[in-house]
Design a protein around this motif. Structure first.
Motif, PDB file in Angstrom:
ATOM      1  N   ARG A 494       0.819  -1.209   0.000  1.00 51.63           N
ATOM      2  CA  ARG A 494       0.000   0.000   0.000  1.00 51.63           C
ATOM      3  C   ARG A 494       0.854   1.261   0.000  1.00 51.63           C
ATOM      4  NH1 ARG A 494      -4.323  -2.575   4.298  1.00 51.63           N
ATOM      5  NH2 ARG A 494      -5.445  -3.834   2.752  1.00 51.63           N
ATOM      6  N   TYR A 495       1.996   1.211   0.641  1.00 51.82           N
ATOM      7  CA  TYR A 495       2.903   2.360   0.625  1.00 51.82           C
ATOM      8  C   TYR A 495       3.401   2.616  -0.799  1.00 51.82           C
ATOM      9  CZ  TYR A 495       6.943   5.315   1.795  1.00 51.82           C
ATOM     10  OH  TYR A 495       7.856   6.343   1.866  1.00 51.82           O
ATOM     11  N   ARG A 498       0.566   3.999  -2.848  1.00 52.52           N
ATOM     12  CA  ARG A 498       0.275   5.397  -2.525  1.00 52.52           C
ATOM     13  C   ARG A 498       1.283   6.328  -3.188  1.00 52.52           C
ATOM     14  NH1 ARG A 498       1.903   9.025   1.320  1.00 52.52           N
ATOM     15  NH2 ARG A 498       3.041   7.515   2.606  1.00 52.52           N
TER      16      ARG A 498
END
Length: 969
Positions: A494-495, A498
């Motif tokens: 998810r990092y 993002r």
């Protein structure tokens, strides 16, 4: 009507407006403009077909007039099958050679979501920071990790490799040291490839390099002055030594000190900054980046604050945006070499961004505890090997080491290395009497058992280890929360998502940058890069292990020779800047071989590519600028005068062709004849080769040498600012002066280490960034001669179509005598700015609101935009860009009419974030006009994550590591 009938009707309607694609023809997929689209563009240009366009645009004197002699194009399936065949010829081994290259594990979440993800690999250099916040944050993490591990104040956003980083450190020390000496002292226990590159770079700059043993009983620093000292920590032999006394002695003589350090070792060892070093350099390869036969890998450089403003390479800094929010940008951009030209202190104009991102994410994923565990495991394994060998009566030379054990075996080194190869393990033989064993993240107990077995020993159990005594690290590192928050794969995934969502890369929209050729990087071209048969090759492994890789290299060199018309190519330079330097050093060596040492003048037109002048200075040449005329062409009268004035001392002229002004100059053959007549050489910068492939060959129309940018014309992706490959191609008389390497061809069966060429090593690895060469190989293999020519002409057609559509709104600055541009055009915004106050920056930032990356700003002419559509974009995307530019001109007209003030309008307020949709709004234009301008579909809207960034504030307040979390409150 049934759903099936509805689908059939819709499908038939769709196909009626588009030409059918040949599924077997890759060129049809690579070239974005279909047959109806091309017809529409050609009609707008008053040309009947591409052949007519070629005759209208390309000067007759340079036209090739025949098809390139290349293999018939292969399909994507056939190409992958051929690559599989080449990969199968490589021998997969356990790599325990070391020597600056170590096997590593790329975490799957990073491999899939960075290295193999077009959101990362198709991005451009983050000159437009508002739409580059994701990769800028990743690079800031890289800088923070390097700074923390080295114990120094500031690190840059990567270097090309460890060897060039050391060479750049040498010149940095020379500029900043108080010593007036020209001597540079190098620890003899330094990697041989690093010493070789330093030697190459030092000689033209009149730097005397003294390689000396600093550690024998009666050794120490040499007598006399020197401006800099390079130490290795650990040394090439694996030894870890206390260097504080040497550093203090060097400082007492007003010299600066650089330490070449292994970042993984620095998780356990006192960092260079704590022992007094001014600069640290090295490689981040072992932080998750595959071996790849030598590259690409991100080098690093970290420095103390007293020299930070002279730090070469790119530097990510923290500033704030118009709303006061923290934001990242490239700091001190005026250091960029295309701006500084002959005043540049380095010719590097790129970095290894994609590899730096991988290394930074490796540190984010593992954190300080994970890195320390990996390092401790490697050190314990090395200690186990050393203890076992000593127990078997083998002399281990060094008592203190990190991951490399040096065994003394008089007269038996080759025998042991050959025996290890039979066990599937590569070791390093240093002459006949010593063998080095380097453990890595991938080393297993079975590997250790095999290695000690060839020495006649049996692996013993784990042994107690003293971790380096006074040299053991006691300070913390990687304390910022980013290195502690992403331990699970879910969090890491998810990092990465993002960050990539914040950026505007080629996977979202056209990037119309002039001179940088942001074309399709096809998935099939990229596929082989991560195959273990290519990715797992050590650059100093025996040549037999790389049979398939070397066959690919040989084929690619031959194809590039055919495409360019030269006699020979070297693939060693790992960036265009290094290719430039190689070509100029070849010219210099050629003149010197003929006794013409006095030929040092390099003529460079004002229209030439920006790094040319910097490269010439690095090659020991004197730059003389040749003017351009009102049409943007080289002023032939001025050239003749300069040749007459400097003829006796003329070494070369460097030209970019087509020119950086985007024009095919019809005087190119006359220029070459003039320079050759005075005894000079013609260097044709290959930055714009995308306008020549299949139409003209620089080696035939007057060039003696060119460097090629494989990341431009031959589809290696930009990766956010690197990697690149910059091969150098030369005529027959310059072929003996191509780059060489001290470890070029290794054959353990004969005990030979071969070399080739004569100017010395340019890059750390013999074939530079070898692991990405399959990309360009696959591109040429699938395109074939006709596809390459069609791509070139389509790129030219697209550029001319844009020029025709936009000329009445933004005048095209330069065209040829026939009214055409080459593959790019320069839009002149200066009259608009003079009349309205709206600047080129305003237009560039406003394009982000329309979902586009800006064209190249203010280069090569201040106040202009240089546009290059490439052949990969279809007509719909090209028209979408033109429509956006025309709509922006309409907004400028509103400012001119007084509807909006110059200080507050959609252009000056751009780019607009999603945050601007809420809260107070006190602008004379509406929120809808701000974020959903003409043609922007709300459902497809890209929102820049930050508003316009204050660059001046960031330069005045230089912060180049991760800010505290409180800054985001």
């Amino acid at each position: 009507m049934s759903p099936i009938d509805q689908y059939s009707r819709a499908a038939h309607s769709n196909f009626a407006h588009h030409s059918p694609l040949d599924p077997e023809n890759f060129a049809d997929r690579h070239i974005g403009v279909d047959v109806p689209g091309l017809a529409a563009m050609l009609e707008a240009l008053d040309q009947v077909d591409l052949d007519a366009l070629e005759h209208a645009v390309v000067p007759p004197a340079i036209r090739l007039g025949r098809a390139l002699d290349l293999p018939a194009p292969a399909t994507e399936t056939q190409t992958l099958a051929e690559l599989r065949g080449l990969a199968a010829k490589n021998r997969s081994m356990v790599q325990m050679i070391g020597m600056g290259y170590h096997d590593t594990i790329t975490p799957g979440v990073i491999k899939r979501n960075v290295l193999e993800n077009p959101a990362w690999y198709t991005a451009y250099t983050p000159y437009q920071p508002e739409i580059s916040q994701g990769r800028l944050e990743a690079l800031l993490n890289f800088q923070t990790a390097v700074s923390d591990l080295t114990g120094l104040d500031i690190a840059n956003a990567s270097m090309l490799d460890e060897a060039t980083a050391a060479a750049e450190a040498m010149t940095l020390m020379r500029r900043t040291s108080r010593s007036k000496s020209n001597r540079f002292v190098v620890d003899a226990d330094t990697l041989p490839q690093t010493i070789a590159v330093i030697m190459t770079r030092a000689e033209p700059l009149d730097i005397e390099v003294l390689v000396t043993d600093l550690y024998s009983a009666d050794a120490g620093l040499p007598i006399g002055d020197f401006f800099g000292l390079l130490l290795s920590y650990p040394g090439a032999s694996g030894a870890v030594r206390d260097q504080q006394a040497l550093i203090a002695d060097a400082h007492s003589r007003e010299a600066k000190v650089t330490v070449a350090a292994d970042l993984m070792a620095l998780t356990l060892l006192r960092p260079p900054g704590e022992i007094g070093a001014d600069i640290a350099v090295g490689s981040t390869q072992r932080l998750g980046v595959p071996l790849g036969f030598g590259g690409p890998h991100a080098g690093y450089m970290a420095v103390r604050t007293d020299v930070q403003r002279q730090l070469p390479g790119r530097l990510v800094g923290v500033s704030h945006d118009a709303a006061g929010n923290p934001a990242y940008r490239l700091a001190l951009q005026t250091r960029e070499q295309h701006i500084r030209r002959e005043k540049a202190t380095s010719n590097i104009c790129t970095a290894q961004v994609l590899l730096a991102v991988i290394a930074s994410m490796y540190t984010v994923y593992h954190g300080p505890e994970g890195l320390r565990r990996i390092a401790q495991k490697m050190h314990l394994q090395a200690a186990q090997i050393a203890a076992t060998l000593r127990g078997a009566g083998v002399t281990v030379e060094h008592d203190v080491f990190f991951d490399t054990v040096r065994a003394l075996v008089p007269g038996r080194a080759r025998e042991i290395v050959t025996a290890a190869r039979e066990e599937g393990v590569n070791l390093w033989a240093d002459g006949e009497d010593a063998v080095q064993i380097s453990v890595s993240e991938k080393t297993s107990a079975a590997h250790i058992e095999s290695v000690v077995g060839v020495f006649g020993a049996e692996a013993e159990g784990w042994t107690a280890v003293s971790f380096f005594g006074d040299l053991q690290r006691t300070t913390t590192f990687l304390t910022h929360p980013v290195f502690h928050e992403h331990r699970s794969e879910t969090a890491m995934l998810r990092y990465l998502r993002r960050l990539s969502d914040m950026d505007l890369a080629l996977d979202r929209s056209m990037i119309p940058l002039g001179s940088c050729t942001m074309k399709l990087n096809a998935t099939t071209e990229m596929e082989a890069v991560t195959w273990p048969e290519f990715a797992g090759l050590h650059p100093f492994a025996p040549v037999q292990d790389a049979a398939g890789m070397l066959e690919l290299v040989d084929q690619l060199e031959k194809w590039l020779v055919e495409i360019t018309g030269y006699a020979a190519v070297s693939l060693q330079p790992n960036a265009g800047s290094q290719g430039e330097l190689s070509g100029l050093l070849a010219i210099r060596a050629y003149h010197r071989s003929r006794g013409d040492d006095h030929r040092t003048v390099c003529l460079i037109p004002a229209s030439a590519h920006g790094t040319n002048a910097a490269s010439a200075v690095m090659a020991g040449m004197k730059v003389v600028v040749v003017g351009t005329d009102d049409g943007g062409n080289i002023d032939m009268t001025d050239l003749a005068a300069k040749v007459a004035l400097h003829g006796e001392n003329l070494a070369a002229i460097m030209i970019t062709y087509p020119s950086t002004h985007g024009v095919f100059e019809d005087t190119i053959t006359d220029l070459a004849a003039l320079v050759h007549g005075a005894g000079g050489q013609v260097y044709v910068d290959g930055a714009n080769l995308n306008a020549l492939v299949g139409l003209a060959r620089p080696g035939e129309f007057g060039g003696d040498v060119s460097h090629l940018n494989l990341h431009k014309t031959f589809c290696i992706p930009h990766g956010g600012g690197g990697p690149g490959v910059g091969p150098v191609a030369v005529a027959a008389h310059l072929a003996p002066f191509l780059p060489s390497h001290p470890l070029g061809l290794i054959d353990p069966s004969r005990g030979e280490v071969g070399t080739f060429g004569s100017i010395g090593a340019i890059s750390a690895a013999p074939w530079g960034s070898a692991s990405i060469l399959p990309i360009s190989w696959a591109y040429i293999r699938m395109m074939g001669a006709d596809g390459l020519r069609r791509a070139t002409l389509t790129a030219i057609a697209s550029a001319n179509y844009i020029a025709r559509r936009l000329d009445e709104h933004f005048p095209v600055l330069y065209t040829s005598a026939t009214g055409f541009v080459a593959h790019e055009c320069i839009l002149d915004l200066r009259p608009m700015t003079a009349a309205t106050g709206v600047t080129v920056d305003d237009v560039a930032k406003r394009l982000a609101d329309y979902g586009f990356h800006a064209p190249t700003m203010s280069f090569p002419v201040a106040g202009t935009l240089m546009v290059e559509p490439t052949e990969s974009e279809d007509l719909a995307e090209i028209n979408r860009f033109c429509d956006a530019m025309i709509a922006i001109k309409g907004e400028v007209d509103q400012v001119a009419a007084g509807v909006w003030p110059v200080t507050d309008n959609p252009l000056r307020g751009a780019p607009h974030t999603a945050e601007s949709l809420v809260g107070d709004w006190d602008h004379p234009y509406t929120r809808t006009q701000a974020v959903f301008p003409a043609g922007v579909v709300p459902a497809r809207k890209y929102f820049p994550p930050v508003a316009r960034i204050d660059g001046a504030f960031g330069d005045r307040n230089l912060v180049c590591s991760c800010p505290p979390v409180e800054a985001y409150a």
